[in-house]
Design a protein around this motif. Structure first.
Motif, PDB file in Angstrom:
ATOM      1  N   ASP A  25       0.842  -1.195   0.000  1.00  0.00           N
ATOM      2  CA  ASP A  25       0.000   0.000   0.000  1.00  0.00           C
ATOM      3  C   ASP A  25       0.881   1.250   0.000  1.00  0.00           C
ATOM      4  N   ALA A  26       0.245   2.410  -0.043  1.00  0.00           N
ATOM      5  CA  ALA A  26       0.984   3.670  -0.162  1.00  0.00           C
ATOM      6  C   ALA A  26       1.933   3.871   1.015  1.00  0.00           C
ATOM      7  N   ALA A  27       1.492   3.516   2.214  1.00  0.00           N
ATOM      8  CA  ALA A  27       2.345   3.700   3.392  1.00  0.00           C
ATOM      9  C   ALA A  27       3.588   2.818   3.298  1.00  0.00           C
ATOM     10  N   GLU A  28       3.409   1.576   2.821  1.00  0.00           N
ATOM     11  CA  GLU A  28       4.559   0.682   2.685  1.00  0.00           C
ATOM     12  C   GLU A  28       5.529   1.183   1.624  1.00  0.00           C
ATOM     13  N   TRP A  57      12.983  -3.587   4.724  1.00  0.00           N
ATOM     14  CA  TRP A  57      11.889  -4.555   4.686  1.00  0.00           C
ATOM     15  C   TRP A  57      10.653  -3.916   4.051  1.00  0.00           C
ATOM     16  N   VAL A  58       9.852  -4.768   3.397  1.00  0.00           N
ATOM     17  CA  VAL A  58       8.575  -4.336   2.838  1.00  0.00           C
ATOM     18  C   VAL A  58       7.670  -5.553   2.721  1.00  0.00           C
ATOM     19  N   GLY A  59       6.422  -5.414   3.113  1.00  0.00           N
ATOM     20  CA  GLY A  59       5.476  -6.509   2.991  1.00  0.00           C
ATOM     21  C   GLY A  59       5.905  -7.776   3.702  1.00  0.00           C
ATOM     22  N   GLY A  60       6.623  -7.643   4.815  1.00  0.00           N
ATOM     23  CA  GLY A  60       7.052  -8.802   5.571  1.00  0.00           C
ATOM     24  C   GLY A  60       8.249  -9.524   5.000  1.00  0.00           C
ATOM     25  N   GLY A  90      16.213  -7.517   0.037  1.00  0.00           N
ATOM     26  CA  GLY A  90      17.072  -8.443  -0.681  1.00  0.00           C
ATOM     27  C   GLY A  90      16.286  -9.576  -1.315  1.00  0.00           C
ATOM     28  N   ALA A  91      15.300 -10.110  -0.586  1.00  0.00           N
ATOM     29  CA  ALA A  91      14.461 -11.182  -1.133  1.00  0.00           C
ATOM     30  C   ALA A  91      13.599 -10.665  -2.281  1.00  0.00           C
ATOM     31  N   VAL A  92      13.061  -9.465  -2.122  1.00  0.00           N
ATOM     32  CA  VAL A  92      12.276  -8.863  -3.211  1.00  0.00           C
ATOM     33  C   VAL A  92      13.153  -8.643  -4.433  1.00  0.00           C
TER      34      VAL A  92
END
Length: 455
Positions: A360-363, A379-382, A386-388
């Motif tokens: 979302d926008a906040a993330e 980190w983003v979305g849990g 690096g994983a993303v």
């Protein structure tokens, strides 16, 4: 931007502003790749900044490069400030003397790499007799803002006077940073919107992968990409993650409405730049601009105004990715490959859209704030960034393999992703490597950067 647009066709309606963007649509088989990269010049003797004037200054460098290439001079009030190429490329100067190649639109990453190598070889032939080298860091590591020369470009004088009124770091952005950008095409309004959303959401991934500006004023600055952080305190009216791009129905009209709300910098008439900072483009269209009463908007004015908006992904008659620090030749090629792989193959674009769909926008804003400092450890979305990044690179590799654009040795464009894949595998960005050098073999000095971080 190498040369401001010159088209005096009047613009009188909002629909005409929208049509200017839609005119950028191209059929898929005509999609091209444009790369732009900046590099910071320095004198090898003493690791000093290079002024504009003088027998070994920036003007002399441009003159030498003109002799090497045969490219046409671009002047501003009698000052040589760039070169225009015969096939659409150009050389331009950023405010602090950063030397920029704006590449021609080319069919594949192989061609952009060949163009880059040709440019660097010509630049070296012009620069070596002058004792000039070029840093491949995203920010000049040593000189203060006051020590940095200012180039004699009229639009920059206007911007420099305005920047301190709207942010704390705009002058640092202008004078001391260096970026690499990739420009890509779109075939329709929905295609543009999909690419804008994916590119905006993943821009912090590029910031982390290409982080390469950890030094300021001769010491570590606390960031992996200080260049990217500087943009967060430049001018909130014209920068950022463009939240409206994620709203339902986003298209040319919504972007035009946003751009109309961006205050103007200048209006160019003939060879004169008129300072209209803070004014509204709507007033120019209506002929009621206070500084230029009776002047009405032209296509040139709209194109030039579009070039003074700086979101993380910018729409012009192409889409411009703006989130990466400049690096060496391999990293410049890697950035082109990364975005081409994600955005030019339909299946890859769909997969990339799915990758970021739940943010979302906040993330997105939190990621934009944390990536310059933490890099792949954000980190983003849990998930770790690096994983993303690993998943984005896998999608880009598949997209490039599907394009199947091969060089003379039969290799597709995915080979240019290898430096990024190595960064993700190690979990360590170029900035972190340089910081380790600083604490180790460099003896807590940035002077070795002028030997090891050069083109």
């Amino acid at each position: 931007m190498a040369r401001d647009t010159s088209d005096t066709t009047p613009l009188t309606t909002r629909d005409e502003l929208i049509a200017w963007f839609s005119a950028g649509e191209k059929p898929r088989d005509a999609f091209a790749i444009g790369t732009e990269h900046e590099k910071v010049p320095f004198y090898r003797d003493g690791n000093r900044p290079v002024p504009y004037e003088g027998t070994t200054g920036i003007r002399a460098l441009l003159e030498g490069l003109a002799r090497e290439t045969g490219w046409e001079a671009i002047e501003d009030s009698g000052n040589l400030i760039g070169l225009a190429g015969t096939q659409g490329g150009a050389i331009s100067l950023e405010p602090g003397g950063q030397f920029e190649l704006s590449g021609a639109p080319l069919p594949d990453v192989h061609a952009t790499v060949a163009e880059l190598h040709d440019h660097l070889e010509a630049a070296a032939r012009a620069a070596d007799p002058l004792g000039i080298g070029f840093l491949n860091l995203g920010m000049s590591p040593k000189w203060s803002r006051e020590e940095t020369p200012v180039m004699p470009k009229s639009r920059y004088r206007i911007m420099a006077a305005y920047m301190p009124k709207v942010g704390g770091l705009g002058l640092d952005m202008m004078l001391r940073t260096a970026t690499v950008q990739v420009n890509l095409d779109f075939c329709s309004e929905p295609d543009m919107a999909a690419k804008m959303r994916v590119a905006l959401a993943l821009q912090p991934v590029a910031t982390a992968l290409f982080a390469n500006s950890p030094f300021t004023d001769g010491r570590p600055n606390g960031f992996l990409s200080r260049r990217s952080e500087i943009w967060r305190d430049t001018d909130p009216h014209r920068t950022g993650m463009l939240p409206r791009a994620f709203a339902p129905g986003f298209g040319y009209e919504a972007y035009v409405d946003w751009l109309l709300d961006v205050p103007m910098y200048f209006v160019k008439r003939g060879e004169t730049y008129h300072d209209v900072t803070g004014a509204s483009f709507r007033d120019l269209m209506a002929g009621r601009l206070q500084a230029l009463p009776g002047e009405f908007a032209t296509v040139s004015d709209w194109a030039n105004h579009a070039s003074t908006a700086f979101p993380e992904v910018r729409l012009k008659r192409f889409i411009e990715m703006r989130g990466a620090d400049v690096g060496n030749s391999a990293m410049i090629a890697a950035q082109a490959a990364f975005w081409v792989g994600l955005l030019y193959d339909k299946a890859a674009l769909a997969a990339a859209s799915d990758l970021v769909a739940e943010w979302d926008a906040a993330e997105r804003e939190a990621l934009r704030a944390s990536a310059p400092r933490l890099g792949l450890a954000a980190w983003v979305g849990g998930r770790s960034l690096g994983a993303v990044a690993a998943e984005a690179l896998a999608i880009a590799r598949r997209g490039l393999q599907a394009r199947a654009r091969r060089d003379a040795e039969g290799r597709d464009e995915s080979r240019y992703l290898q430096p990024l894949e190595a960064i993700v595998a190690s979990g360590r960005t170029r900035a972190e490597e340089r910081l380790a050098d600083y604490e180790g073999s460099w003896g807590r000095s940035v002077e070795p950067a002028f030997t090891y971080c050069v083109f």
